[in-house]
Design a protein around this motif. Sequence first.
Motif, PDB file in Angstrom:
ATOM      1  N   GLY A 148      25.935  26.181 -43.131  1.00 15.58           N
ATOM      2  CA  GLY A 148      25.542  24.806 -43.385  1.00 15.58           C
ATOM      3  C   GLY A 148      24.852  24.161 -42.208  1.00 15.58           C
ATOM      4  N   ALA A 149      24.575  22.881 -42.391  1.00 17.64           N
ATOM      5  CA  ALA A 149      23.886  22.115 -41.354  1.00 17.64           C
ATOM      6  C   ALA A 149      24.821  21.835 -40.191  1.00 17.64           C
ATOM      7  CB  ALA A 149      23.368  20.806 -41.946  1.00 17.64           C
ATOM      8  N   ALA A 150      24.247  21.439 -39.073  1.00 22.50           N
ATOM      9  CA  ALA A 150      25.048  21.071 -37.908  1.00 22.50           C
ATOM     10  C   ALA A 150      25.952  19.897 -38.252  1.00 22.50           C
ATOM     11  CB  ALA A 150      24.133  20.708 -36.740  1.00 22.50           C
ATOM     12  N   LEU A 151      27.167  19.918 -37.731  1.00 16.59           N
ATOM     13  CA  LEU A 151      28.145  18.868 -38.017  1.00 16.59           C
ATOM     14  C   LEU A 151      27.781  17.581 -37.283  1.00 16.59           C
ATOM     15  CD1 LEU A 151      31.412  21.006 -37.681  1.00 16.59           C
ATOM     16  CD2 LEU A 151      30.335  20.237 -39.809  1.00 16.59           C
ATOM     17  N   ALA A 152      27.907  16.478 -38.007  1.00 15.38           N
ATOM     18  CA  ALA A 152      27.684  15.166 -37.404  1.00 15.38           C
ATOM     19  C   ALA A 152      29.027  14.569 -37.015  1.00 15.38           C
ATOM     20  CB  ALA A 152      26.970  14.248 -38.398  1.00 15.38           C
ATOM     21  N   ALA A 153      29.008  13.542 -36.183  1.00 12.15           N
ATOM     22  CA  ALA A 153      30.245  12.862 -35.803  1.00 12.15           C
ATOM     23  C   ALA A 153      30.944  12.338 -37.051  1.00 12.15           C
ATOM     24  CB  ALA A 153      29.949  11.723 -34.840  1.00 12.15           C
ATOM     25  N   GLY A 154      32.236  12.607 -37.173  1.00 11.59           N
ATOM     26  CA  GLY A 154      33.011  12.188 -38.328  1.00 11.59           C
ATOM     27  C   GLY A 154      33.088  13.239 -39.411  1.00 11.59           C
ATOM     28  N   SER A 155      32.356  14.343 -39.266  1.00 12.24           N
ATOM     29  CA  SER A 155      32.388  15.401 -40.276  1.00 12.24           C
ATOM     30  C   SER A 155      33.780  16.013 -40.365  1.00 12.24           C
ATOM     31  CB  SER A 155      31.385  16.499 -39.941  1.00 12.24           C
ATOM     32  OG  SER A 155      30.064  16.015 -39.997  1.00 12.24           O
ATOM     33  N   VAL A 156      34.221  16.288 -41.597  1.00 12.30           N
ATOM     34  CA  VAL A 156      35.521  16.914 -41.815  1.00 12.30           C
ATOM     35  C   VAL A 156      35.386  18.418 -41.606  1.00 12.30           C
ATOM     36  CG1 VAL A 156      37.337  17.397 -43.497  1.00 12.30           C
ATOM     37  CG2 VAL A 156      36.306  15.119 -43.397  1.00 12.30           C
ATOM     38  N   ILE A 157      36.242  18.957 -40.760  1.00 11.70           N
ATOM     39  CA  ILE A 157      36.233  20.389 -40.481  1.00 11.70           C
ATOM     40  C   ILE A 157      37.261  21.117 -41.333  1.00 11.70           C
ATOM     41  CG2 ILE A 157      36.695  22.121 -38.683  1.00 11.70           C
ATOM     42  CD1 ILE A 157      35.586  20.096 -36.664  1.00 11.70           C
ATOM     43  N   ALA A 158      38.446  20.527 -41.502  1.00 11.50           N
ATOM     44  CA  ALA A 158      39.493  21.166 -42.299  1.00 11.50           C
ATOM     45  C   ALA A 158      40.511  20.125 -42.729  1.00 11.50           C
ATOM     46  CB  ALA A 158      40.174  22.272 -41.503  1.00 11.50           C
ATOM     47  N   GLN A 159      41.196  20.389 -43.847  1.00 10.23           N
ATOM     48  CA  GLN A 159      42.271  19.535 -44.338  1.00 10.23           C
ATOM     49  C   GLN A 159      43.425  20.408 -44.819  1.00 10.23           C
ATOM     50  OE1 GLN A 159      39.837  17.147 -47.191  1.00 10.23           O
ATOM     51  NE2 GLN A 159      40.590  15.362 -46.066  1.00 10.23           N
ATOM     52  N   GLY A 160      44.639  19.900 -44.684  1.00  8.46           N
ATOM     53  CA  GLY A 160      45.806  20.646 -45.125  1.00  8.46           C
ATOM     54  C   GLY A 160      47.060  19.815 -44.952  1.00  8.46           C
ATOM     55  N   THR A 161      48.199  20.393 -45.291  1.00  7.29           N
ATOM     56  CA  THR A 161      49.486  19.712 -45.192  1.00  7.29           C
ATOM     57  C   THR A 161      50.380  20.440 -44.196  1.00  7.29           C
ATOM     58  OG1 THR A 161      49.353  18.941 -47.474  1.00  7.29           O
ATOM     59  CG2 THR A 161      51.537  18.946 -46.451  1.00  7.29           C
ATOM     60  N   GLY A 162      50.851  19.717 -43.202  1.00 12.52           N
ATOM     61  CA  GLY A 162      51.798  20.285 -42.253  1.00 12.52           C
ATOM     62  C   GLY A 162      51.153  21.110 -41.165  1.00 12.52           C
ATOM     63  N   THR A 163      50.438  22.161 -41.553  1.00 17.95           N
ATOM     64  CA  THR A 163      49.835  23.072 -40.582  1.00 17.95           C
ATOM     65  C   THR A 163      48.459  23.504 -41.051  1.00 17.95           C
ATOM     66  OG1 THR A 163      52.014  23.920 -39.921  1.00 17.95           O
ATOM     67  CG2 THR A 163      50.096  25.267 -39.355  1.00 17.95           C
ATOM     68  N   ILE A 164      47.511  23.486 -40.138  1.00 21.92           N
ATOM     69  CA  ILE A 164      46.183  24.062 -40.382  1.00 21.92           C
ATOM     70  C   ILE A 164      45.980  25.126 -39.326  1.00 21.92           C
ATOM     71  CG2 ILE A 164      43.698  23.645 -40.432  1.00 21.92           C
ATOM     72  CD1 ILE A 164      44.275  20.787 -41.307  1.00 21.92           C
ATOM     73  N   SER A 165      45.796  26.366 -39.776  1.00 24.76           N
ATOM     74  CA  SER A 165      45.637  27.482 -38.854  1.00 24.76           C
ATOM     75  C   SER A 165      44.265  28.120 -39.005  1.00 24.76           C
ATOM     76  CB  SER A 165      46.717  28.546 -39.095  1.00 24.76           C
ATOM     77  OG  SER A 165      48.010  28.003 -38.905  1.00 24.76           O
ATOM     78  N   SER A 166      43.702  28.459 -37.875  1.00 20.48           N
ATOM     79  CA  SER A 166      42.496  29.296 -37.825  1.00 20.48           C
ATOM     80  C   SER A 166      41.279  28.689 -38.519  1.00 20.48           C
ATOM     81  CB  SER A 166      42.799  30.680 -38.421  1.00 20.48           C
ATOM     82  OG  SER A 166      43.850  31.295 -37.711  1.00 20.48           O
ATOM     83  N   ALA A 167      41.139  27.375 -38.460  1.00 19.48           N
ATOM     84  CA  ALA A 167      39.854  26.784 -38.850  1.00 19.48           C
ATOM     85  C   ALA A 167      38.851  27.147 -37.765  1.00 19.48           C
ATOM     86  CB  ALA A 167      39.985  25.273 -38.989  1.00 19.48           C
ATOM     87  N   ARG A 168      37.645  27.538 -38.151  1.00 19.77           N
ATOM     88  CA  ARG A 168      36.700  28.064 -37.162  1.00 19.77           C
ATOM     89  C   ARG A 168      35.412  27.241 -37.129  1.00 19.77           C
ATOM     90  NH1 ARG A 168      35.723  34.279 -37.585  1.00 19.77           N
ATOM     91  NH2 ARG A 168      35.542  34.096 -35.318  1.00 19.77           N
ATOM     92  N   VAL A 169      34.931  27.031 -35.907  1.00 12.61           N
ATOM     93  CA  VAL A 169      33.633  26.402 -35.704  1.00 12.61           C
ATOM     94  C   VAL A 169      32.837  27.291 -34.764  1.00 12.61           C
ATOM     95  CG1 VAL A 169      34.355  24.031 -36.122  1.00 12.61           C
ATOM     96  CG2 VAL A 169      34.564  24.999 -33.815  1.00 12.61           C
ATOM     97  N   VAL A 170      31.523  27.121 -34.793  1.00 17.52           N
ATOM     98  CA  VAL A 170      30.660  27.913 -33.916  1.00 17.52           C
ATOM     99  C   VAL A 170      29.720  26.964 -33.177  1.00 17.52           C
ATOM    100  CG1 VAL A 170      29.077  28.394 -35.837  1.00 17.52           C
ATOM    101  CG2 VAL A 170      28.980  29.787 -33.760  1.00 17.52           C
ATOM    102  N   TYR A 171      29.662  27.133 -31.862  1.00 13.88           N
ATOM    103  CA  TYR A 171      28.750  26.344 -31.039  1.00 13.88           C
ATOM    104  C   TYR A 171      27.483  27.159 -30.842  1.00 13.88           C
ATOM    105  CZ  TYR A 171      26.674  24.098 -26.960  1.00 13.88           C
ATOM    106  OH  TYR A 171      25.808  23.487 -26.086  1.00 13.88           O
ATOM    107  N   VAL A 172      26.340  26.548 -31.178  1.00 18.49           N
ATOM    108  CA  VAL A 172      25.039  27.195 -31.000  1.00 18.49           C
ATOM    109  C   VAL A 172      24.353  26.524 -29.824  1.00 18.49           C
ATOM    110  CG1 VAL A 172      22.830  27.755 -32.076  1.00 18.49           C
ATOM    111  CG2 VAL A 172      24.914  27.694 -33.466  1.00 18.49           C
TER     112      VAL A 172
END
Length: 276
Positions: free
Chosen positions: A182-206
């Motif tokens: 997808g496109a580059a993330l803007a400020a306020g963009s949601v990266i991940a959602q979950g309940t209690g624990t979010i594990s291993s959400a991944r982002v990449v810096y270019v």
Amino acid sequence: HVNHAPSASISSNPVRTPRYTTGAFTIPTSDLDRQSNDQVSVRLTLPTGFKGTLRFGTTTVTSGYTTPLAAPGTVSFSYVPPAEVAGQNADYGANFASFSFVAVDNVGASSTSVSVSINVDFVARTPVLTSTPSSLSVPERDSVTATINTKDEDNLGLTVTLKSTPTNGKLHLADVNGNPTGAALAAGSVIAQGTGTISSARVVYVSPQPSSLTVSAGASSDAYVLSSSNGAKSADTSVSVQVTDKNFAPFVSATASTINVQQSQEAQSVIFTVSG
């Protein structure tokens, strides 16, 4: 002279305090006899398994504790909610704990027993948010991935967002192979959602990508900020990025790939330019 039993009330019933916060309450006492030597104490009864701690001054109150005799008046107490074991959600709310008390005068007469409830209001804890690694290093014209983990001890819903974007490079969501999606993330963009624990959400810096392959972006510093919120409290973490200079192979170019020399120009000089 006929001795009258003293009386006692409480400043608020139920006693109410937020989680993690010591609550205060008072028990006013009185004696109808109004003799100069009238003295009254307060005796408290706590059930087995009482949750939290009652205190009279610095004294921890146990069941049957009786305050020192004193002239009728206001007696002050405090209530401390129980300490929590990490990872456990206590059953806070109405009627979290209870106790009862009577006023007793110096003759031994006692008032009617008063039952008291204690309400402990739930207060959300701050989530825990980490990025692995916490600082990134990447060659120019390349990319690097980071893993995001966040946890809420009360098992509340969590939303991870990009609070502030990198200045030079771009941040993207990453697929399982670490490639940008997808496109580059803007400020306020949601990266991940979950309940209690979010594990291993991944982002990449270019890292910065100059428009021309003949231009080097060089070394630079960058950063971005992540945030995890449970709706009441949030945690932020800043990820620093160091872009390193990359040694590229030299290149060469010419104004024309083919030089045509006419037969009549044989043995004459031909001038052309090569740059690189």
